[in-house]
Structures are given as C-alpha cells and as structure tokens.
Design a protein around this motif. Structure first.
Motif, mmCIF file in Angstrom:
data_model
loop_
_atom_site.group_PDB
_atom_site.id
_atom_site.type_symbol
_atom_site.label_atom_id
_atom_site.label_comp_id
_atom_site.label_asym_id
_atom_site.label_seq_id
_atom_site.Cartn_x
_atom_site.Cartn_y
_atom_site.Cartn_z
ATOM 1 N N THR A 72 -10.734 12.491 -58.133
ATOM 2 C CA THR A 72 -10.193 11.135 -58.349
ATOM 3 C C THR A 72 -11.339 10.125 -58.342
ATOM 4 N N LEU A 75 -13.266 10.201 -61.605
ATOM 5 C CA LEU A 75 -12.652 9.397 -62.676
ATOM 6 C C LEU A 75 -12.866 7.904 -62.434
ATOM 7 N N THR A 96 0.262 14.074 -66.565
ATOM 8 C CA THR A 96 -1.006 14.537 -65.984
ATOM 9 C C THR A 96 -0.815 14.544 -64.472
ATOM 10 N N ALA A 97 -1.796 15.082 -63.757
ATOM 11 C CA ALA A 97 -1.767 14.938 -62.296
ATOM 12 C C ALA A 97 -1.788 13.440 -61.993
ATOM 13 N N ALA A 99 -3.243 11.872 -59.972
ATOM 14 C CA ALA A 99 -4.602 11.433 -59.632
ATOM 15 C C ALA A 99 -5.269 10.699 -60.798
ATOM 16 N N THR A 100 -4.976 11.097 -62.021
ATOM 17 C CA THR A 100 -5.601 10.440 -63.175
ATOM 18 C C THR A 100 -5.213 8.965 -63.184
ATOM 19 N N VAL A 145 -7.086 14.233 -70.902
ATOM 20 C CA VAL A 145 -6.916 15.223 -69.827
ATOM 21 C C VAL A 145 -6.712 16.609 -70.450
ATOM 22 N N ALA A 173 -10.668 18.186 -64.739
ATOM 23 C CA ALA A 173 -10.327 18.698 -63.401
ATOM 24 C C ALA A 173 -9.649 20.067 -63.477
ATOM 25 N N GLN A 174 -8.810 20.274 -64.505
ATOM 26 C CA GLN A 174 -8.083 21.547 -64.615
ATOM 27 C C GLN A 174 -8.707 22.459 -65.661
ATOM 28 N N SER A 195 -12.975 18.144 -60.762
ATOM 29 C CA SER A 195 -12.545 18.261 -59.371
ATOM 30 C C SER A 195 -12.878 19.675 -58.909
ATOM 31 N N TYR A 197 -11.468 20.717 -55.987
ATOM 32 C CA TYR A 197 -10.399 20.943 -54.997
ATOM 33 C C TYR A 197 -10.169 22.460 -54.890
ATOM 34 N N LYS A 200 -8.874 24.736 -57.698
ATOM 35 C CA LYS A 200 -9.399 24.601 -59.062
ATOM 36 C C LYS A 200 -10.193 25.848 -59.496
ATOM 37 N N GLY A 208 -14.281 18.045 -53.363
ATOM 38 C CA GLY A 208 -15.545 17.877 -54.091
ATOM 39 C C GLY A 208 -15.244 17.505 -55.524
ATOM 40 N N TYR A 327 4.279 18.820 -64.117
ATOM 41 C CA TYR A 327 4.713 18.123 -62.912
ATOM 42 C C TYR A 327 6.175 17.749 -63.083
HETATM 43 C C1 LIG Z 1 -5.937 16.486 -64.090
HETATM 44 C C2 LIG Z 1 -6.489 16.068 -62.758
HETATM 45 N N1 LIG Z 1 -7.235 14.967 -62.673
HETATM 46 C C3 LIG Z 1 -7.767 14.550 -61.509
HETATM 47 C C4 LIG Z 1 -7.554 15.255 -60.336
HETATM 48 C C5 LIG Z 1 -8.096 14.723 -59.051
HETATM 49 O O1 LIG Z 1 -8.890 15.605 -58.357
HETATM 50 P P1 LIG Z 1 -9.004 15.532 -56.744
HETATM 51 O O2 LIG Z 1 -7.755 16.107 -56.189
HETATM 52 O O3 LIG Z 1 -10.224 16.359 -56.474
HETATM 53 O O4 LIG Z 1 -9.206 14.109 -56.397
HETATM 54 C C6 LIG Z 1 -6.779 16.417 -60.375
HETATM 55 C C7 LIG Z 1 -6.542 17.190 -59.144
HETATM 56 O O5 LIG Z 1 -5.502 17.689 -58.872
HETATM 57 C C8 LIG Z 1 -6.227 16.844 -61.613
HETATM 58 O O6 LIG Z 1 -5.479 17.948 -61.694
#
Ligand SMILES: Cc1ncc(COP(=O)(O)O)c(C=O)c1O
Length: 386
Positions: A72, A75, A96-97, A99-100, A145, A173-174, A195, A197, A200, A208, A327
């Motif tokens: 996060t 980004l 998207t997650a 987090a984006t 994404v 990230a994915q 990411s 995480y 991942k 990280g 999601y």
């Molecule tokens: C598409 C996407 N973007 C951003 C993130 C953010 O990553 P983080 O969880 O390391 O902050 C994730 C994490 O799940 C993600 O799947």
C-alpha cells in the motif's frame, strides 16, 4: 515430503508452509544481521533491491528498486512521486484489493473507477480512454492492477498513457512473476509497485513492498519519500514518510527471489492439475494464459453462474476447503467509498464478474490430492447437483 507428515501443518496454508520450508533461510538472515549490526535499510536491503531491479529488467540501475514497508505504501509513494496530490483524480479499477484505493485516499486523491475488460479481471483500455476523454486534463495517474496474476493489456495501456501524458503505475502486488511479452510485468509503467505480504508470490515473513522506477530521478525521489524526506546527509529536503524495509525481510526475500521462477513453475503445475480435473465440468470458466502474457497464478479464480458459485463456495467450506472470494465487494461498493464518491458508477463488466468469481486454493506446494478434493467438491455441485 517429510513436512506434510508433521502434525499441525495445513497443506492449504501457504504462509505456514513457507515459514517451515524457509526456516533455515530465516536463521541465516538473522545471522547476517548479527554480522552487519544493521537492522533496517542496511546491506540486505541494498542487495535485495539490486537483485530485484535486475530481475525485473537487467537494463535498470541497481537503485531503481526501492524497498518500502508494504504494498500500500509502495502505491502511495509512487503516486506522490508521480506528482499526484489532494483532490487529483486517479483512474483505477474498482475490482481490486481495497488497498489500491486506500493508497489513493491516503494522499487525498479522488478515485475515477474504470470498468474491466469483458470477462477479464483487468482494466478495459477503451473504458479508460473514454473516461480520460470525458474528464479532460483531470486524470493525474492511472493504476493498472494485474489482478490474480493476470496481466493487463500493457501494450495498449502504456501507449494510451504516453499519448495522454499521464503516468502509468502498475500494481504488481498479485503478479510478481507474471510475464508480458516474455518479460516480468513491471517494465511498462513509470512505476511498478509490489507487495511482499506473506501470501504473495514473493513472500516476506511479515510486511514488505517495493517500487520499481524507470528513471533514476524518480528512484531518488522515492528514496527520500520513504525516509522522512531526508537526502544522503540526513537533511529533510522534501516531504517524506517512514516506510522502510527491514533487513530480516530483505535477506529472506533475496533468498526467495532466487527460487521465484521455480515457485511460479510449481504454481503453473498446480493450475494444470486443476485444468485436468475441471476442464470437463459444465458451466465453469477456468483461468489461463493470454496471447501475450503468462499467468503466475497468485490466485486461481474460476467463473461460474452466481447461484452455482454460492453453492460451490458453501460445499468447499463444508468440506474444510478454504475457497474464497476475491473480492465480495468492488471498491466503490464499500460503505466508506460509497459515502464519499457515490455508489452509482457505470461498471457493467465489473458488476457482471463479481457474483461469478470463486477463488480455489493454489500455492506452489499444494499436493495433487488436495486439488482432487477441490475438484470432487465442485463436481458434487456442478454435475451431481448436491
Ligand atoms: C492488488 C493489490 N494491491 C496492493 C496491495 C497492498 O499490499 P500490502 O498488503 O502489502 O499493503 C495488495 C495486497 O493485498 C494487493 O493485492
């Protein structure tokens, strides 16, 4: 495999399996910290950054990859380095997650949600072009994404962004290990964000992340942004935050980076087992490679009719299979976003996709018998009507 016989290890649990398999690498990382005496932003981070930049693109300078605290932040800092500020519009998919979107909101940006391509979980280039045309001069960045490990249509998105003079940010990230035109994704955008995480493809044992910048000036800017805005003499010369990568994660990630291609091949093998087991089932759409890109199978997301999807999810869960939804809600449907930016966006492909998706368990070490167990659960719903 000895480890699978151990009581307490769950064959579906990827972070647990990785923690076990890389326990010696973790101990080595700890020993390296003892040897260097540096815990944060030390030689491990520099070594990982250089290796990661070279893996993305051997033509990049070693400093082009900048380790940060999570995806996060990656980004948010990329958006800041691209000059996005409060009130600026950022185009991104709503599917998207979350987090984006969270990264856009943290710097006060305004989301402009763009629809997906038909039956694909990634941005539709035509929809993006239309949105840019109907908000002349307003869109300050585009986030593409690579969801689930599928690649966006990078050729068209990068050509469009270049024509319009809008920075393209790849959210990888994915998709660490996904290939587009034979190369890892992360080469097309002005910035690529990752990411690490623990779930991942390239997984730390905590949080990280990294941003890869194509220009040395952008990379410099990011290095200051991640560390209070300090320059090399530790004087604050610009805005900055605290988003540092620690040595333990970096040393571990450097070891895992060497194994990444093998792990992606293992993911692709599991996807092939799923294909063999599921290809004959009716009303089920399986993920796969595109003409120009190769899936890394961060997630294995099948599509099926909504009523069947809900029954299949329930059947999996009843049998202890951790199937999921990535999601259940698009970003614009979350209460916080809907209150601020409205819930009535015209995103027909997004809305058609959401009730059809089902994530089946996949990671590099998933045994074939687990794949068969999942297939049996799906067959029970789709063929036997249970
Ligand atoms: C598409 C996407 N973007 C951003 C993130 C953010 O990553 P983080 O969880 O390391 O902050 C994730 C994490 O799940 C993600 O799947």
């Amino acid at each position: 495999m000895r480890l699978l016989g151990l009581p307490g290890l769950d064959p579906y649990n990827f972070p647990q399996q990785e923690a076990w398999r890389y326990r010696r690498a973790l101990r080595r990382a700890q020993n390296r910290i003892v040897a260097s005496g540096q815990v944060i932003l030390g030689p491990g981070v520099a070594a990982f950054e250089a290796a990661f930049a070279a893996w993305i693109d051997p033509a990049l300078a070693p400093e082009s990859a900048v380790g940060v605290a999570n995806g996060t932040d990656a980004l948010e800092l990329a958006l800041r380095a691209a000059g996005v500020g409060p009130g600026d519009a950022v185009a991104l998919p709503s599917h998207t997650a979350y987090a984006t979107l969270a990264a856009v909101l943290r710097l006060g940006g305004r989301p402009l949600f763009i629809d997906l391509a038909s039956e694909r979980p990634v941005l539709c280039p035509e929809a993006l072009e239309q949105a840019i045309a109907s908000h002349p001069g307003a869109v300050r960045a585009v986030i593409a994404v690579h969801l689930y490990g599928e690649a966006c249509d990078l050729g068209r998105l990068s050509a469009l962004c270049e024509r319009q003079g809008i920075p393209l940010i790849e959210d990888c990230a994915q998709a660490c290990g996904t290939r587009y035109a034979g190369q890892p994704v992360g080469r097309h955008g002005r910035f690529a964000c990752f990411s690490f995480y623990p779930t991942k493809n390239l997984a730390a044992c905590g949080d990280g992340g990294a941003v890869v910048a194509r220009s040395p000036d952008d990379a410099e800017h990011l290095r200051r942004l991640r560390f209070y805005g300090w320059d090399a003499s530790r004087q604050a010369v610009q805005f900055g935050v605290n988003s540092r990568l620690d040595e333990l994660q970096a040393w571990l990630l450097a070891t895992k980076l060497n194994d990444l291609e093998r792990r992606i091949a293992q993911r692709r093998q599991v996807a092939e087992w799923y294909r063999q087991e599921l290809a004959e089932l009716p009303a089920l759409r399986l993920p796969g490679d595109g003409e120009l890109w190769r899936h890394s199978y961060h997630l294995y997301v099948v599509q099926l009719l909504p009523a069947l999807r809900d029954r299949a999810l329930a059947a999996c869960r009843a049998q202890g299979i951790p199937a999921g939804l990535h999601y259940p809600l698009a970003c614009h449907q979350h209460a916080y976003a809907a209150e601020r930016f409205g819930s009535r966006w015209s995103l027909p492909h997004t809305e058609a996709l959401l009730p059809r998706i089902l994530s089946l368990p996949l990671h590099p070490y998933l045994p074939r018998r687990q794949v068969r167990q999942v297939a049996r659960a799906l067959r029970g719903v789709l063929v036997e009507g249970r």
